[in-house]
Design a protein around this motif. Structure first.
Motif, PDB file in Angstrom:
ATOM      1  N   THR A 104      16.536   5.459  98.677  1.00 48.66           N
ATOM      2  CA  THR A 104      17.434   4.451  99.234  1.00 48.66           C
ATOM      3  C   THR A 104      17.019   3.045  98.846  1.00 48.66           C
ATOM      4  N   ALA A 138      25.534   1.206  97.525  1.00 43.67           N
ATOM      5  CA  ALA A 138      26.673   1.730  98.284  1.00 43.67           C
ATOM      6  C   ALA A 138      28.011   1.302  97.690  1.00 43.67           C
ATOM      7  N   TYR A 185      26.258   6.052 100.331  1.00 41.47           N
ATOM      8  CA  TYR A 185      25.650   5.346  99.200  1.00 41.47           C
ATOM      9  C   TYR A 185      25.055   6.360  98.247  1.00 41.47           C
ATOM     10  N   PRO A 219      20.601   0.902 101.728  1.00 46.88           N
ATOM     11  CA  PRO A 219      20.703   0.639 100.293  1.00 46.88           C
ATOM     12  C   PRO A 219      20.692  -0.847  99.990  1.00 46.88           C
TER      13      PRO A 219
END
Length: 325
Positions: free
Chosen positions: A13, A18, A26, A120
């Motif tokens: 992440t 996203a 995302y 994200p």
């Protein structure tokens, strides 16, 4: 003097996109390490950063195919006199497993810090930049050496042995057990809660040529021996039971695990509880079981794999290794 750090990127992440600042979905691992280092270049960090892309994936896909080149790159960086520390960027879902594996297979003479993010890079409230700045702060501190692999998330510093993910949302998603955080950090400050505990320590294990098959079986009401055996194959060399309470299980499962232990399968009793300390019980000697102590099931699995790969199979010897963690 500017600290020289090596950043090893695996995705997750912290490198996710996203496409919208407010969308819930995302894609992990979208930003490459060079672009990421350019992004953090404007933060004014007092460190010289060089990066290497090991992988760029969701951490749910992490395993030996990524762990091996990651370990090799970390070892090479730590052996370089010009490198003063290593930062690993990683997805949060399996971060604790990678951190623990590196902790057991790398020397502790230079800082190694694993860091991730819960949001994200293009989301409102992206926590990755702050977490990364905190990781740089920790990896740049000479007092970070001798503590093994560390995890930095949400202004807290955790030891790899203790850290685990407790939430699927929010930036305070990690805790430590049996120790909570071992320090607090911001981009401008750093406070340790104790002295280094692994000063001068080398790697506990060499890197395995392969990872032996070890299954994790989750205990629940109604689990029986047939359910257990459906999760075990002829190549299974170890079983970690994520037991109820203090590593407990239904009697039928206990009997079947004892049978497997008598045939040479190593059985570890862990707990499915978040803070599950599992001590030895009177029946463990007769059953041939090992108590996981403070390690959760996923970390117990990694330690058992390392022990089996090193040629250990005696339950008493394996128990001593768990007692030392």
């Amino acid at each position: 003097m500017t600290t020289k750090l090596t950043v090893l990127a695996t995705g997750g992440t912290i490198a996710g996109i996203a496409g919208s600042a407010i969308t819930p979905g995302y894609r992990s691992g979208e930003i490459g390490i060079e672009d990421y280092l350019e992004k953090v270049g404007g933060l004014g960090l007092e460190a010289e950063l060089s990066g290497k892309q090991i992988a760029n994936i969701d951490s749910a896909d992490i395993g030996p195919m990524v762990w091996t080149p990651l370990h090799q790159a970390a070892q090479a960086a730590l052996a370089d006199p010009a490198c003063q520390g290593v930062i690993v960027t990683h997805g949060t879902d399996t971060l604790e497993e990678t951190a623990f594996l590196l902790d057991q297979t790398l020397p502790a003479d230079k800082p190694v810090v694993v860091v991730g993010a819960m949001r994200p890079a293009d989301a409102v409230g992206y926590d990755g930049l702050r977490n990364f700045a905190n990781a740089v702060r920790v990896a740049s501190d000479p007092d970070a050496a001798g503590r093994g692999v560390l995890v930095v998330m949400g202004d807290r510093i955790f030891a790899a042995r203790d850290v685990y993910k407790v939430r699927t949302r929010g930036t305070e998603a990690f805790r430590g057990f049996p120790r909570e955080s071992v320090g607090l950090v911001t981009p401008a400050s750093l406070e340790w809660f104790g002295a280094p505990w692994r000063t001068g320590a080398g790697a506990a294990f060499g890197w395995p040529k392969s990872f032996p098959g070890v299954a994790i079986v989750y205990a629940y009401a109604g689990l029986d021996g047939a359910d257990l055996n459906r999760q075990v194959s002829d190549t299974t060399r170890g079983i970690v039971l994520a037991g109820v309470g203090e590593g407990n299980m239904p009697d039928g499962v206990r009997q079947e695990l004892a049978r497997l232990a008598s045939r040479g399968v190593c059985v570890i009793r862990a707990s499915r509880a978040d803070e599950g300390l599992v001590d030895r019980e009177d029946e463990d000697d007769a059953n041939g079981f090992v108590a996981a102590r403070a390690l959760n099931p996923q970390k117990a699995r990694i330690l058992l794999q390392l022990l089996l790969a090193a040629g250990e199979s005696d339950p008493a010897t394996i128990q001593r290794a768990f007692d030392m963690r």
